[in-house]
Design a protein around this motif. Structure first.
Motif, PDB file in Angstrom:
ATOM      1  N   SER A  74      10.077 -61.452  10.792  1.00  0.00           N
ATOM      2  CA  SER A  74      10.355 -60.052  10.469  1.00  0.00           C
ATOM      3  C   SER A  74       9.084 -59.332  10.041  1.00  0.00           C
ATOM      4  N   ASN A  75       9.233 -58.026   9.844  1.00  0.00           N
ATOM      5  CA  ASN A  75       8.126 -57.197   9.323  1.00  0.00           C
ATOM      6  C   ASN A  75       6.848 -57.423  10.119  1.00  0.00           C
ATOM      7  N   ILE A  76       6.931 -57.169  11.422  1.00  0.00           N
ATOM      8  CA  ILE A  76       5.809 -57.470  12.317  1.00  0.00           C
ATOM      9  C   ILE A  76       4.769 -56.351  12.271  1.00  0.00           C
ATOM     10  N   HIS A  77       3.517 -56.754  12.152  1.00  0.00           N
ATOM     11  CA  HIS A  77       2.380 -55.833  12.249  1.00  0.00           C
ATOM     12  C   HIS A  77       1.503 -56.282  13.413  1.00  0.00           C
ATOM     13  N   LEU A  78       0.985 -55.336  14.182  1.00  0.00           N
ATOM     14  CA  LEU A  78       0.020 -55.668  15.233  1.00  0.00           C
ATOM     15  C   LEU A  78      -1.325 -55.092  14.821  1.00  0.00           C
ATOM     16  N   VAL A  79      -2.354 -55.929  14.859  1.00  0.00           N
ATOM     17  CA  VAL A  79      -3.675 -55.511  14.373  1.00  0.00           C
ATOM     18  C   VAL A  79      -4.556 -55.166  15.569  1.00  0.00           C
ATOM     19  N   LYS A  80      -5.062 -53.929  15.573  1.00  0.00           N
ATOM     20  CA  LYS A  80      -5.921 -53.475  16.670  1.00  0.00           C
ATOM     21  C   LYS A  80      -7.323 -54.051  16.515  1.00  0.00           C
ATOM     22  N   GLU A  81      -8.125 -53.897  17.571  1.00  0.00           N
ATOM     23  CA  GLU A  81      -9.469 -54.470  17.520  1.00  0.00           C
ATOM     24  C   GLU A  81     -10.324 -53.838  16.427  1.00  0.00           C
ATOM     25  N   ASP A  82     -10.029 -52.597  16.055  1.00  0.00           N
ATOM     26  CA  ASP A  82     -10.809 -51.966  14.966  1.00  0.00           C
ATOM     27  C   ASP A  82     -10.243 -52.314  13.581  1.00  0.00           C
ATOM     28  N   GLY A  83      -9.217 -53.166  13.537  1.00  0.00           N
ATOM     29  CA  GLY A  83      -8.676 -53.592  12.245  1.00  0.00           C
ATOM     30  C   GLY A  83      -7.504 -52.766  11.764  1.00  0.00           C
ATOM     31  N   SER A  84      -7.298 -51.594  12.380  1.00  0.00           N
ATOM     32  CA  SER A  84      -6.138 -50.800  11.962  1.00  0.00           C
ATOM     33  C   SER A  84      -4.860 -51.462  12.485  1.00  0.00           C
ATOM     34  N   GLU A  85      -3.751 -51.090  11.868  1.00  0.00           N
ATOM     35  CA  GLU A  85      -2.517 -51.804  12.195  1.00  0.00           C
ATOM     36  C   GLU A  85      -1.430 -50.877  12.724  1.00  0.00           C
ATOM     37  N   TYR A  86      -0.676 -51.397  13.650  1.00  0.00           N
ATOM     38  CA  TYR A  86       0.569 -50.738  14.051  1.00  0.00           C
ATOM     39  C   TYR A  86       1.712 -51.516  13.417  1.00  0.00           C
ATOM     40  N   ILE A  87       2.511 -50.828  12.603  1.00  0.00           N
ATOM     41  CA  ILE A  87       3.637 -51.480  11.925  1.00  0.00           C
ATOM     42  C   ILE A  87       4.903 -51.204  12.720  1.00  0.00           C
ATOM     43  N   VAL A  88       5.518 -52.258  13.181  1.00  0.00           N
ATOM     44  CA  VAL A  88       6.763 -52.106  13.944  1.00  0.00           C
ATOM     45  C   VAL A  88       7.825 -51.518  13.014  1.00  0.00           C
ATOM     46  N   PRO A  89       8.531 -50.448  13.451  1.00  0.00           N
ATOM     47  CA  PRO A  89       9.522 -49.818  12.549  1.00  0.00           C
ATOM     48  C   PRO A  89      10.525 -50.846  12.015  1.00  0.00           C
ATOM     49  N   GLN A  90      10.815 -50.722  10.719  1.00  0.00           N
ATOM     50  CA  GLN A  90      11.672 -51.684  10.010  1.00  0.00           C
ATOM     51  C   GLN A  90      12.920 -52.077  10.786  1.00  0.00           C
ATOM     52  N   ASP A  91      13.621 -51.079  11.313  1.00  0.00           N
ATOM     53  CA  ASP A  91      14.910 -51.389  11.928  1.00  0.00           C
ATOM     54  C   ASP A  91      14.780 -52.228  13.191  1.00  0.00           C
ATOM     55  N   ASN A  92      13.581 -52.290  13.767  1.00  0.00           N
ATOM     56  CA  ASN A  92      13.387 -53.093  14.984  1.00  0.00           C
ATOM     57  C   ASN A  92      12.528 -54.308  14.712  1.00  0.00           C
ATOM     58  N   SER A  93      12.460 -54.715  13.456  1.00  0.00           N
ATOM     59  CA  SER A  93      11.458 -55.717  13.106  1.00  0.00           C
ATOM     60  C   SER A  93      12.063 -56.979  12.512  1.00  0.00           C
ATOM     61  N   TYR A  94      13.315 -57.281  12.870  1.00  0.00           N
ATOM     62  CA  TYR A  94      13.973 -58.499  12.370  1.00  0.00           C
ATOM     63  C   TYR A  94      14.475 -59.332  13.543  1.00  0.00           C
ATOM     64  N   PHE A  95      14.040 -60.562  13.588  1.00  0.00           N
ATOM     65  CA  PHE A  95      14.405 -61.449  14.692  1.00  0.00           C
ATOM     66  C   PHE A  95      14.765 -62.814  14.137  1.00  0.00           C
ATOM     67  N   LEU A  96      15.726 -63.452  14.802  1.00  0.00           N
ATOM     68  CA  LEU A  96      16.097 -64.824  14.458  1.00  0.00           C
ATOM     69  C   LEU A  96      15.833 -65.670  15.697  1.00  0.00           C
ATOM     70  N   VAL A  97      14.841 -66.541  15.597  1.00  0.00           N
ATOM     71  CA  VAL A  97      14.474 -67.395  16.724  1.00  0.00           C
ATOM     72  C   VAL A  97      15.235 -68.704  16.580  1.00  0.00           C
TER      73      VAL A  97
END
Lengths: 271, 333
Positions: A74-97
């Motif tokens: 959950s709570n997935i963040h993607l880190v760009k090459e410049d170090g800034s982050e894209y935060i996946v919106p909360q409601d779409n950020s929960y997964f059960l593998v």
């Protein structure tokens, strides 16, 4: 001389083309959106994980067969090459593998801003806010009656973050099933009214070769992540099933969570 | 003209309402009670929701084999406890580990269970459903069984505006029924609200004794501060609150129960070890045992004379609320 003269315009054109193509790579339309896939590939040391049939050896020297291996991401963040982050919106950020459900192992994140992403960060488990929120907001894999069935403690309200079950000749005989069962049910969000164990862990993963996921409208890259189930029982604490076959909400569970925190690794990135 | 017409319509509407036998229902806080802790803004009580919750509360299909409903171990005649059972008996006559607490005044509960393991009433029902010693079912399967019963979709439609039965809505409906189980009409309450004749002289003395000798824990109008304490009973395996927090300082602590409706809720303590209130008071007078985390207010026992004991017991009977155990609205229909 003459030939060189003839080549020159072509060379210039070629050089321009190269520059132009470089430029295309560098300038990304800030409004462009794409998708990225997180593929969770469960393994056991160097082998593909196979439920039930294959016997694995733990660091404590015990044989195990794994029947279930599930975990929340959950709570997935993607880190760009410049170090800034894209935060996946909360409601779409929960997964059960779930190892038993192939579809659950591929997480597709949509509406991701086009960029080159070098790392992916996420929580292994469910944050305390979602552990305490109103039940009507708990939909999908967070619904204890549906997606989260079996991954929720009702007697001590909270989600189970990681569940691994199986059998081992080293484990004591379980009277209910007449099997030598082991059960690792790891959770604990820190408590609401009283402080208690917090087994929420975070993973931050980068490809060892520096390969980045280049998200574009036209390109859907994949972080291929291996998840080494052997790390649940092996690590800073080599868990013996002789003594800790049933590890649920107890102090020892902290050791198991510390172990599995390092089970995730970016194997490669597909672009 | 327009205004007059509008007024006429209003009068007609209110007349309709009056004629309706099923009056709308709201949660009313007894004036002398504190503000409830339950977040009503997330679950507005309606008659339809309450009635659906009542049907669910008495539905055996919440258990694995249809034999046990919530009402099986929470009997209205026993103020919604399992009267006469030290620990409750669940499915296949399996024996639970703790005494079923009353379903009463839950809107003021901060936590639920003897160990406070559930922090939100809306999440409560999953626990007895999934406990192998109680209803031994999965909550997911309960929802799928309810979906197959023809009676439910129209009731969910009325209560929540959807025929789609889901876990959260089942829980919200159960909460609505349980939240309405308010007990605040004992003789003590009448006294508290100004009827000075509601208590006898001895009961008034008993009330003062309860306040000074028991009020440290059995505090306020709910007669509990909802805290966890080790009250000095002999402890066996059950470490109470420790099971939830894993904190050694919580070992052997259990939720302080209310003193309301004690006549109906025997036996007493988390494991139902005391059969009578006399035995409970005797425990505090003479029976306190030292153990880790014993509460300072009882560690040396509580000094109560024989005369004081009688007055305390007399007063406790004034906390029984007969309307609560006889209210037909709370019964299986």
């Amino acid at each position: 001389m003459k030939t060189l003269k003839n080549i020159f315009p072509f060379a210039l054109l070629a050089a321009l083309l190269v520059v132009a193509s470089c430029k295309k790579e560098d300038t990304i339309d800030p409004n462009e959106k794409g998708s990225v896939v997180l593929e969770f590939d469960n393994i056991y040391e160097g082998q593909q994980l196979k439920l039930n049939d294959v016997t694995y050896k733990t660091a404590a020297g015990e044989d195990i067969n794994i029947s279930q291996f599930d975990y929340f991401v959950s709570n997935i963040h993607l880190v760009k090459e410049d170090g800034s982050e894209y935060i996946v919106p909360q409601d779409n950020s929960y997964f059960l593998v779930k190892e038993s459900n192939v579809a659950s192992q591929t997480l597709t994140l949509t509406d991701v801003p086009a960029a080159n992403y070098k790392s992916v960060k996420f929580m292994i488990g469910v944050d305390s806010l979602r552990n305490t929120m109103d039940v009507s907001k708990r939909t999908g894999i967070l619904d204890p009656a549906a997606g989260a069935a079996g991954m929720y403690w009702s007697w001590n309200s909270g989600y189970i973050f990681m569940k691994m079950e199986g059998t081992s000749p080293s484990a004591p005989l379980d009277s209910a099933t007449n099997l030598r069962k082991f059960r690792m049910h790891i959770g604990g969000f820190g408590g609401l009214n009283s402080k208690t164990i917090n087994n929420i862990k975070e993973a931050s993963l980068t490809d060892a070769d520096g390969e980045m996921a280049k998200v574009r409208a036209s390109a859907k890259p994949t972080f291929h992540i291996t998840v080494d189930a052997s790390k649940v029982l092996n690590g800073s604490t080599n868990v013996s099933l002789k003594t800790n076959a049933t590890t649920m909400f107890n102090a020892f569970s902290v050791n198991v969570a510390n172990n599995y925190q390092s089970m995730f690794k970016v194997d490669h990135v597909h672009n | 003209m327009k205004k007059v017409f509008f007024l006429f319509v209003l009068v007609a509407l209110s007349a309709c309402k009056k004629d309706d036998t099923t009056t709308e229902l709201t949660f009313v806080k007894p004036v002398h009670f504190p503000e409830p802790t339950y977040k009503f803004e997330n679950n507005r009580i309606t008659r339809a929701g309450f009635e659906l919750g009542r049907i669910l509360f008495y539905d055996g299909d919440l258990s694995r084999d249809g034999s046990i409903s919530c009402g099986s171990c929470h009997l209205q005649s026993a103020a919604f406890t399992h009267h006469g059972h030290d620990v409750s008996h669940g499915i296949d006559d399996r024996i639970g580990s703790r005494n079923a607490p009353p379903v009463m005044n839950l809107a003021w509960g901060k936590t639920f269970f003897w160990d406070g393991g559930v922090h939100d009433l809306d999440l409560f029902a999953i626990a007895p459903i999934e406990n192998p010693l109680e209803m031994d079912e999965t909550f997911a399967n309960v929802v799928s069984k309810l979906k197959k019963k023809a009676v439910y979709p129209p009731l969910f439609q009325k209560a929540f505006g959807t025929t789609e039965i889901s876990g959260p809505l089942v829980l919200k409906a159960l909460s609505q029924f349980q939240l309405m189980l308010v007990s605040a009409e004992s003789r003590y309450d009448k006294f508290r609200l100004g009827d000075t004749n509601a208590l006898t002289a001895d009961e008034k003395t008993g009330l003062e004794l309860v306040k000074t000798k028991c009020g440290n824990c059995h505090a306020g109008e709910l007669f509990t501060d909802d805290s966890f304490r080790n009250n000095g009973i002999q402890h066996f395996g059950d470490k109470g609150r420790f099971r939830i927090t894993l904190n050694d300082d919580d070992a052997y602590k259990f939720k302080v129960p209310s003193l309301r409706n004690l006549q109906y809720t025997a036996p007493y303590m988390h494991d139902g070890r005391f059969l009578t209130l006399d035995a409970v008071v005797e425990h505090y007078r003479k029976g306190v045992r030292q153990s880790p985390n014993i509460d300072p207010s009882v560690s040396n026992g509580i000094s109560i004379t024989d005369d004081e004991k009688q007055k305390i017991l007399t007063f406790l009977s004034a906390l029984n609320d007969e309307n609560f155990i006889r209210n037909k609205e709370f019964s299986e229909q």
